[in-house]
Design an enzyme around this catalytic site. Sequence first.
Site, PDB file in Angstrom:
ATOM      1  N   ASP A   8       7.121   6.665   5.144  1.00 34.80           N
ATOM      2  CA  ASP A   8       6.376   7.525   4.653  1.00 34.80           C
ATOM      3  C   ASP A   8       5.701   8.629   5.771  1.00 34.80           C
ATOM      4  O   ASP A   8       5.102   7.815   6.920  1.00 34.80           O
ATOM      5  CB  ASP A   8       4.907   6.921   3.894  1.00 34.80           C
ATOM      6  CG  ASP A   8       5.267   6.102   3.036  1.00 34.80           C
ATOM      7  OD1 ASP A   8       6.027   5.132   3.126  1.00 34.80           O
ATOM      8  OD2 ASP A   8       4.381   6.156   1.695  1.00 34.80           O
ATOM      9  N   ASN A  40       3.436  11.899   1.760  1.00 37.21           N
ATOM     10  CA  ASN A  40       2.149  12.024   2.600  1.00 37.21           C
ATOM     11  C   ASN A  40       2.355  13.345   3.610  1.00 37.21           C
ATOM     12  O   ASN A  40       1.419  13.248   4.477  1.00 37.21           O
ATOM     13  CB  ASN A  40       1.568  10.855   3.039  1.00 37.21           C
ATOM     14  CG  ASN A  40       1.242   9.782   1.992  1.00 37.21           C
ATOM     15  OD1 ASN A  40       1.764   8.727   1.960  1.00 37.21           O
ATOM     16  ND2 ASN A  40       0.486  10.243   1.034  1.00 37.21           N
ATOM     17  N   ASN A  67       3.486   8.144  -5.764  1.00 37.55           N
ATOM     18  CA  ASN A  67       2.404   8.349  -6.630  1.00 37.55           C
ATOM     19  C   ASN A  67       1.572   9.513  -5.863  1.00 37.55           C
ATOM     20  O   ASN A  67       0.964  10.178  -6.633  1.00 37.55           O
ATOM     21  CB  ASN A  67       1.485   7.069  -6.173  1.00 37.55           C
ATOM     22  CG  ASN A  67       0.744   6.841  -4.969  1.00 37.55           C
ATOM     23  OD1 ASN A  67       1.787   6.409  -4.238  1.00 37.55           O
ATOM     24  ND2 ASN A  67      -0.400   6.903  -4.706  1.00 37.55           N
ATOM     25  N   HIS A  68       1.892  10.054  -4.824  1.00 35.38           N
ATOM     26  CA  HIS A  68       1.195  11.430  -4.217  1.00 35.38           C
ATOM     27  C   HIS A  68       2.205  12.706  -4.759  1.00 35.38           C
ATOM     28  O   HIS A  68       2.100  13.727  -3.852  1.00 35.38           O
ATOM     29  CB  HIS A  68       0.907  11.385  -2.701  1.00 35.38           C
ATOM     30  CG  HIS A  68      -0.151  10.392  -2.489  1.00 35.38           C
ATOM     31  ND1 HIS A  68      -1.587  10.635  -2.986  1.00 35.38           N
ATOM     32  CD2 HIS A  68      -0.272   9.176  -2.000  1.00 35.38           C
ATOM     33  CE1 HIS A  68      -2.300   9.735  -2.605  1.00 35.38           C
ATOM     34  NE2 HIS A  68      -1.412   8.810  -2.110  1.00 35.38           N
ATOM     35  N   HIS A 153       8.845   2.556  -4.301  1.00 34.79           N
ATOM     36  CA  HIS A 153       7.527   3.011  -3.801  1.00 34.79           C
ATOM     37  C   HIS A 153       6.517   2.232  -4.394  1.00 34.79           C
ATOM     38  O   HIS A 153       6.330   2.172  -5.723  1.00 34.79           O
ATOM     39  CB  HIS A 153       7.421   4.495  -3.955  1.00 34.79           C
ATOM     40  CG  HIS A 153       6.287   5.123  -3.426  1.00 34.79           C
ATOM     41  ND1 HIS A 153       6.260   5.381  -1.871  1.00 34.79           N
ATOM     42  CD2 HIS A 153       4.903   5.385  -3.821  1.00 34.79           C
ATOM     43  CE1 HIS A 153       5.044   5.830  -1.615  1.00 34.79           C
ATOM     44  NE2 HIS A 153       4.233   5.880  -2.408  1.00 34.79           N
ATOM     45  N   HIS A 178       5.050   2.998   0.790  1.00 38.04           N
ATOM     46  CA  HIS A 178       3.734   3.167   0.179  1.00 38.04           C
ATOM     47  C   HIS A 178       2.618   2.429   1.120  1.00 38.04           C
ATOM     48  O   HIS A 178       1.640   3.065   0.898  1.00 38.04           O
ATOM     49  CB  HIS A 178       3.615   2.385  -1.149  1.00 38.04           C
ATOM     50  CG  HIS A 178       2.247   2.729  -1.938  1.00 38.04           C
ATOM     51  ND1 HIS A 178       1.766   3.994  -2.175  1.00 38.04           N
ATOM     52  CD2 HIS A 178       1.586   1.937  -2.402  1.00 38.04           C
ATOM     53  CE1 HIS A 178       0.503   3.748  -2.827  1.00 38.04           C
ATOM     54  NE2 HIS A 178       0.412   2.422  -2.838  1.00 38.04           N
ATOM     55  N   HIS A 180       2.484   1.785   4.302  1.00 37.79           N
ATOM     56  CA  HIS A 180       2.350   2.557   5.416  1.00 37.79           C
ATOM     57  C   HIS A 180       2.407   1.081   6.691  1.00 37.79           C
ATOM     58  O   HIS A 180       2.070   1.775   7.755  1.00 37.79           O
ATOM     59  CB  HIS A 180       1.069   3.160   5.897  1.00 37.79           C
ATOM     60  CG  HIS A 180       1.094   4.400   4.853  1.00 37.79           C
ATOM     61  ND1 HIS A 180       0.455   5.498   5.123  1.00 37.79           N
ATOM     62  CD2 HIS A 180       1.981   4.893   3.776  1.00 37.79           C
ATOM     63  CE1 HIS A 180       0.555   6.533   3.990  1.00 37.79           C
ATOM     64  NE2 HIS A 180       1.448   6.130   3.259  1.00 37.79           N
TER      65      HIS A 180
END
Length: 273
Positions: A8, A40, A67-68, A153, A178, A180
């Site tokens: 990410d 992100n 999810n973002h 993810h 996800h 990180h």
Amino acid sequence: MRLLFLGDIVGRPGRKAVLDRLPGLRERWALDCVVINGENSAGGFGITEQICDELLEAGADAVTLGNHSWDQREALVFIERQPKLLRPANYPPGTPGRGATLVDTRSGARVLVVNVMGRLFMDPLDDPFAAAEREIAQCPLGQVADAIIVDMHAEATSEKQAIGYYLDGRVSMVVGTHTHVPTADHRVLPGGTAYMSDAGMCGDYESILGLAKDEPVRRFVEKTPGTRAEVATGEGTLSGLAVETDDRTGLAVKIAAIRIGPNLEESRPGFWE
């Protein structure tokens, strides 16, 4: 084939690390396909069309989300005209965009890239196992695709491991995103699929998941609302997974975790030197 997956991207430090380093890595390591999770990349929340274009121009063959995906509302529109930008395949029918794409590499090989999202401690989407099954059934390894990369993810390592074993022997690589934080469990599974629970992030590691430390710490200590969390601004580190596959089977034969950045001994795939 030589495959590289980068975790990410978090904000400007992550983007700069990728944009500065990826063109050179593609050349020096003779990479066939590069996939990056970019959910992100826009200030820590979502992705914009300009950022997506910059990542593709720097050498990414596909950009995955999670999810973002829709934090930047423009993504709902431009994802329809950008086939190399993927949102999770297990979003409900009718969601803009696509969850898989078939990449034509410079060498003439074809790589299927699939993005799915877990359901444990995440938004309640459709079944990621069924979604991954559906996508690889349309482009089987060794028949249509020369390699298959799956970005899972997800929050729970158990769910990531489960899909890794579920797809073992049928895809080249299953890599988690996800959380990180890079995990130390990268390995080739018994059936020949490269696996890593989380590729980590491309961003400032002197942070909390890529965010400036003060506000997340304060929220844990005081348990009260505060200011918006901001992306940490230090130099970014590149983090991910490198895999070499057998050209005959498309399965993994070599694997290495990648971390390139400040204040650490550079790790890279020695088998590509």
